[in-house]
Design a protein around this motif. Structure first.
Motif, PDB file in Angstrom:
ATOM      1  N   MET A 215      34.625   7.962 -14.043  1.00 20.92           N
ATOM      2  CA  MET A 215      35.467   8.650 -13.072  1.00 20.92           C
ATOM      3  C   MET A 215      34.906  10.020 -12.727  1.00 20.92           C
ATOM      4  SD  MET A 215      39.220   7.610 -14.539  1.00 20.92           S
ATOM      5  CE  MET A 215      40.123   8.698 -13.428  1.00 20.92           C
ATOM      6  N   PRO A 221      32.380  11.490  -8.585  1.00 20.04           N
ATOM      7  CA  PRO A 221      32.526  10.349  -9.499  1.00 20.04           C
ATOM      8  C   PRO A 221      31.150   9.880  -9.977  1.00 20.04           C
ATOM      9  CG  PRO A 221      32.851   9.652  -7.233  1.00 20.04           C
ATOM     10  CD  PRO A 221      32.749  11.152  -7.206  1.00 20.04           C
ATOM     11  N   LEU A 282      34.447   4.086  -7.058  1.00 24.76           N
ATOM     12  CA  LEU A 282      35.267   5.242  -7.415  1.00 24.76           C
ATOM     13  C   LEU A 282      35.179   6.388  -6.418  1.00 24.76           C
ATOM     14  CD1 LEU A 282      34.653   5.266 -11.256  1.00 24.76           C
ATOM     15  CD2 LEU A 282      36.838   4.910 -10.098  1.00 24.76           C
ATOM     16  N   ASP A 283      34.299   6.288  -5.438  1.00 23.13           N
ATOM     17  CA  ASP A 283      34.272   7.310  -4.396  1.00 23.13           C
ATOM     18  C   ASP A 283      35.372   7.092  -3.370  1.00 23.13           C
ATOM     19  OD1 ASP A 283      33.118   4.974  -3.506  1.00 23.13           O
ATOM     20  OD2 ASP A 283      31.555   5.958  -2.326  1.00 23.13           O
ATOM     21  N   ARG A 288      40.088   5.045  -6.838  1.00 22.77           N
ATOM     22  CA  ARG A 288      40.143   5.981  -7.958  1.00 22.77           C
ATOM     23  C   ARG A 288      41.560   6.101  -8.498  1.00 22.77           C
ATOM     24  NH1 ARG A 288      37.188  10.192 -10.008  1.00 22.77           N
ATOM     25  NH2 ARG A 288      38.438  11.726 -11.138  1.00 22.77           N
TER      26      ARG A 288
END
Length: 325
Positions: A215, A221, A282-283, A288
């Motif tokens: 994360m 991230p 996760l971007d 996220r």
């Protein structure tokens, strides 16, 4: 690889705990299953080393490992690194594997010699790269990489067998805590605390490292820092690690744990909502957020075990000795 995330202070004598049940019903069967799965992986690699053929046996072995992966006690204190060298903050695994492949090092032909190779080029995370990396996984059966994969699989089976044998002996040390001649655990409650510490520190590792590491921050991230991301394991490992912690908690106390079971159900539900099992998205803010929810669910599971298992056993969470408190 990692420091103990949680130190514990004993504030009362344990009320009810069964170390023998925890070792015989969860820990020893877990290492036996891993040894069997690692043997199957080595046999599969000898039969067909190619990535596509070997991935199912690799996944089975990794699944079996996750039932005992967070034990850093007894034989696992050092041997676990040969199975799972991660986190790899300095990128040793890709460098060590690249060096072996570039040199076509003959060490792969000698299992005893290969056992002396850096742990970064051995174990499940070496296989994650060899089987899952786009630049490496297209090897053929007559290639050096095939021989390397077979060597890693054989070495993993040997390590798994050694861990199973080591734990068969160490279980007796845990179960005889407080007995005359037991210099490792001088009192019964020390073995209880040792196992309980593995449960809660494992969950902390899952929340802070298995999830927290990829994360990174909202602005930056780090998805490629996820655990075994090349073979789609990150979310799968979170669930398996959580399930393993709960199984060990149940075995240790031998009773109902409704709050813990409910918290585990929330971990599973949160994991199902995560879109990418490898955590490579996760971007995306929404992706996220779903991982943050999963991370919080793991932390809530840890809190449930602390309340339902730790408190009745007279064990309270303390401060990390390295945090300055």
């Amino acid at each position: 690889m990692r420091h103990l995330a949680l130190t514990l202070a004993l504030v009362a004598s344990p009320a009810v705990a069964d170390v023998g049940h925890a070792t015989r019903e969860v820990i020893l069967p877990g290492f036996a299953r891993f040894a069997e799965a690692a043997d199957d992986l080595a046999a599969a690699a000898a039969d067909d080393c190619t990535a596509g053929a070997l991935l199912p046996a690799y996944q089975d072995a990794f699944d079996a490992w996750m039932t005992v992966a967070d034990l850093r006690l007894g034989p696992s204190e050092t041997a676990a690194l040969s199975v799972a060298f991660w986190p790899d903050d300095r990128g040793f695994t890709p460098r060590q594997l690249s060096t072996l492949i570039a040199a076509e090092d003959p060490v792969v032909a000698d299992p005893d010699a290969f056992a002396e190779v850096s742990v970064a080029a051995r174990g499940l995370f070496a296989l994650d790269m060899l089987l899952g990396d786009a630049d490496l996984s297209g090897y053929g059966t007559d290639s050096y990489t095939c021989a390397l994969v077979q060597a890693v699989a054989t070495d993993l089976a040997r390590t798994a067998a050694a861990l199973e044998a080591g734990w068969a002996d160490y279980a007796g040390v845990l179960e005889s805590a407080g007995a005359t001649g037991n210099a490792t655990f001088l009192a019964e409650d020390e073995a209880v605390r040792a196992i309980y510490t593995q449960i809660v520190s494992g969950l902390e590792f899952t929340a802070d490292t298995r999830l927290g590491r990829p994360m990174g921050t909202f602005e930056r991230p780090r998805p490629t820092r996820a655990e075994a991301w090349r073979t789609d394991r990150p979310v799968r490992d979170v669930v398996l690690a959580s399930e393993a912690a709960v199984a060990l908690a149940h075995a240790l106390v031998g009773g109902e744990l409704p709050a813990t079971d409910a918290a585990l159900a929330r971990v599973r539900q949160a994991a199902e909502r995560v879109g990418d099992p490898s955590l490579q998205d996760l971007d995306d803010p929404q992706a996220r957020l779903l991982v943050e929810v999963l991370q919080q669910a793991v932390r809530s599971l840890k809190a449930a075990i602390e309340g339902e298992v730790g408190a009745p056993l007279g064990i309270a969470p303390g401060f990390n000795s390295t945090d300055g408190d």
